[in-house]
Write an enzyme that holds these catalytic residues in place. Sequence first.
Site, PDB file in Angstrom:
ATOM      1  N   HIS A 121       0.040  -6.998   2.977  1.00 27.93           N
ATOM      2  CA  HIS A 121       1.123  -6.449   2.153  1.00 27.93           C
ATOM      3  C   HIS A 121       1.911  -5.474   3.027  1.00 27.93           C
ATOM      4  O   HIS A 121       1.353  -4.871   3.946  1.00 27.93           O
ATOM      5  CB  HIS A 121       0.451  -5.708   0.987  1.00 27.93           C
ATOM      6  CG  HIS A 121       1.354  -5.185  -0.063  1.00 27.93           C
ATOM      7  ND1 HIS A 121       2.062  -4.022   0.073  1.00 27.93           N
ATOM      8  CD2 HIS A 121       1.640  -5.652  -1.309  1.00 27.93           C
ATOM      9  CE1 HIS A 121       2.744  -3.790  -1.047  1.00 27.93           C
ATOM     10  NE2 HIS A 121       2.507  -4.762  -1.891  1.00 27.93           N
ATOM     11  N   ASP A 198      -7.576  -2.367   2.712  1.00 28.90           N
ATOM     12  CA  ASP A 198      -6.612  -2.300   1.623  1.00 28.90           C
ATOM     13  C   ASP A 198      -7.275  -3.001   0.439  1.00 28.90           C
ATOM     14  O   ASP A 198      -7.341  -4.228   0.383  1.00 28.90           O
ATOM     15  CB  ASP A 198      -5.319  -3.007   2.055  1.00 28.90           C
ATOM     16  CG  ASP A 198      -4.381  -3.278   0.890  1.00 28.90           C
ATOM     17  OD1 ASP A 198      -4.757  -3.025  -0.265  1.00 28.90           O
ATOM     18  OD2 ASP A 198      -3.267  -3.768   1.155  1.00 28.90           O
ATOM     19  N   GLN A 201      -6.257  -5.368  -4.196  1.00 29.80           N
ATOM     20  CA  GLN A 201      -6.598  -6.561  -4.987  1.00 29.80           C
ATOM     21  C   GLN A 201      -8.106  -6.821  -4.990  1.00 29.80           C
ATOM     22  O   GLN A 201      -8.555  -7.852  -5.496  1.00 29.80           O
ATOM     23  CB  GLN A 201      -5.865  -7.803  -4.433  1.00 29.80           C
ATOM     24  CG  GLN A 201      -4.359  -7.669  -4.382  1.00 29.80           C
ATOM     25  CD  GLN A 201      -3.711  -7.564  -5.764  1.00 29.80           C
ATOM     26  OE1 GLN A 201      -4.329  -7.876  -6.785  1.00 29.80           O
ATOM     27  NE2 GLN A 201      -2.477  -7.118  -5.795  1.00 29.80           N
ATOM     28  N   LYS A 224      -3.788  -1.251 -11.049  1.00 31.08           N
ATOM     29  CA  LYS A 224      -4.157  -2.676 -10.969  1.00 31.08           C
ATOM     30  C   LYS A 224      -5.537  -2.927 -11.587  1.00 31.08           C
ATOM     31  O   LYS A 224      -6.026  -4.050 -11.580  1.00 31.08           O
ATOM     32  CB  LYS A 224      -4.135  -3.141  -9.511  1.00 31.08           C
ATOM     33  CG  LYS A 224      -2.726  -3.131  -8.900  1.00 31.08           C
ATOM     34  CD  LYS A 224      -2.727  -3.701  -7.517  1.00 31.08           C
ATOM     35  CE  LYS A 224      -1.492  -3.373  -6.716  1.00 31.08           C
ATOM     36  NZ  LYS A 224      -0.291  -4.119  -7.132  1.00 31.08           N
ATOM     37  N   CYS A 361       6.162  -8.456  -1.468  1.00 27.58           N
ATOM     38  CA  CYS A 361       5.960  -7.406  -0.453  1.00 27.58           C
ATOM     39  C   CYS A 361       5.153  -7.945   0.717  1.00 27.58           C
ATOM     40  O   CYS A 361       4.258  -7.269   1.241  1.00 27.58           O
ATOM     41  CB  CYS A 361       5.267  -6.175  -1.033  1.00 27.58           C
ATOM     42  SG  CYS A 361       6.238  -5.343  -2.270  1.00 27.58           S
TER      43      CYS A 361
HETATM   44  C1  PLP Z   1      -2.677  -6.160  -1.217  1.00 22.22           C
HETATM   45  C2  PLP Z   1      -1.861  -4.996  -1.685  1.00 22.22           C
HETATM   46  N1  PLP Z   1      -1.805  -3.895  -0.932  1.00 22.22           N
HETATM   47  C3  PLP Z   1      -1.107  -2.824  -1.289  1.00 22.22           C
HETATM   48  C4  PLP Z   1      -0.395  -2.793  -2.455  1.00 22.22           C
HETATM   49  C5  PLP Z   1       0.382  -1.574  -2.815  1.00 22.22           C
HETATM   50  O1  PLP Z   1      -0.144  -0.965  -3.963  1.00 22.22           O
HETATM   51  P1  PLP Z   1       0.618   0.256  -4.643  1.00 22.22           P
HETATM   52  O2  PLP Z   1       2.023  -0.181  -4.852  1.00 22.22           O
HETATM   53  O3  PLP Z   1      -0.135   0.457  -5.916  1.00 22.22           O
HETATM   54  O4  PLP Z   1       0.506   1.416  -3.713  1.00 22.22           O
HETATM   55  C6  PLP Z   1      -0.397  -3.919  -3.278  1.00 22.22           C
HETATM   56  C7  PLP Z   1       0.413  -3.958  -4.512  1.00 22.22           C
HETATM   57  O5  PLP Z   1       0.828  -4.980  -4.979  1.00 22.22           O
HETATM   58  C8  PLP Z   1      -1.161  -5.039  -2.885  1.00 22.22           C
HETATM   59  O6  PLP Z   1      -1.199  -6.147  -3.634  1.00 22.22           O
END
Ligand code: PLP
Length: 406
Positions: A121, A198, A201, A224, A361
């Site tokens: 992401h 990260d 998910q 999430k 993203c």
């Molecule tokens: C794999 C992954 N990393 C990071 C993020 C970023 O999360 P946040 O916007 O809650 O900081 C997301 C959000 O969709 C994600 O799916």
Amino acid sequence: MDVNAVRKEFPILDQEINGHPLVYLDSSATAQKPLKVIEAVNEYYRFNNSNVHRGVHTLGSRATDQYEGAREKVRRFINAKSTAEVIFNRGTTTGINTIAYSYARNHLTEGDEIVLTQMEHHSNIIPWQQVAKATGASLKYIPLQSDGTATLEDVRNTVTENTKILAIAHVSNVLGTINPIKEMAKIAHDHGAVIVVDGAQGAPHTKVDVQDMDCDFYTFSGHKMCAPTGIGVLYGKRELLEKMEPFEFGGEMIDFVNLYDSTWKELPWKFEGGTPIIAGAIGLGAAIDFLNDVGIEAIEEHEHNLIGYAMERMNTVEDLTIYGPEKRAALVTFNLADVHSHDLSTVLDSEGVAIRAGHHCAQPLMKWLEVVATARASFYLYNNKEDVDRLVDGLLKAKEYFGDVF
Ligand SMILES: Cc1ncc(COP(=O)(O)O)c(C=O)c1O
């Protein structure tokens, strides 16, 4: 797991969108909130609202107890050794930026390497690009197999003695790829690197045991996993967090302030500058109680069965291209012939089915897939087989609607 009983806990699902009962298939973007979470936040504001760690009055101590109680719930949920290792923040993005600023910028130098994959992401790419620019370190990418997985052999071939950071998603938000974090952590450690996971998910859907995985950092977002927006968690190993300077300076995070210098509170508070996200943390605690009541293993099994059914049904739709590996988390990314995913999403919305469309993203991954955008349906504990059927019916409707494309 009784999905009908679970669904009753989510009042938002009980409504019609464009004349159809809502089917919510966008939980990877943000999950819906159960009554228990809504009520916990409501109760906090109605009866206990106060700042934490400061006021020597009853409301202040209630708020502090609830806030710190939520931290202990998170600690147990991810099996951290101590609450000192559980930092509340705004979410995954803030977590990764904290590591990038407080750890990486002070530990990396020219010649060092940061290793990522192309499935990351943007939140797990851009902070590292900025670290590389600031320190002279270089970025390296573990290649992906054609199904969107990264093999351990490729991890071994990419990580070297110069690698200082391996930053990787627990689960890809586009492909649904589940990365073997424990094995990847071992490779990183064998080369003297730290692993940053990260978990955006991962934590909502699968049992996370940071000690068993032996990850150095693990970060995730409350929204999430049924908690409110604006709250998240950064887990870090104590010995690493001790060595790191704070990322934000101000109230709450200090011990003593003099005119020309100051000292910091101990962990975890030295990383929680300013009034924290109190209601969010309490909501996250309630969300963890809720997920534990249902059972994270039961949720995992339910999602596994559901994605199996979804793949089976979706594979019958002609002209549908599905991306990602066979063994996947409960999400599916796809394109219907040449129909733009935004158009597809609009048709599905007119049928009451909410999916995601766009680049998710993950623009480098879109490039790798050789597409500009995709559609994505993502499932959670409140989704059922009828939701999958409604998605497939919607796709067939879209085929009719865009008939001239086929
Ligand atoms: C794999 C992954 N990393 C990071 C993020 C970023 O999360 P946040 O916007 O809650 O900081 C997301 C959000 O969709 C994600 O799916």
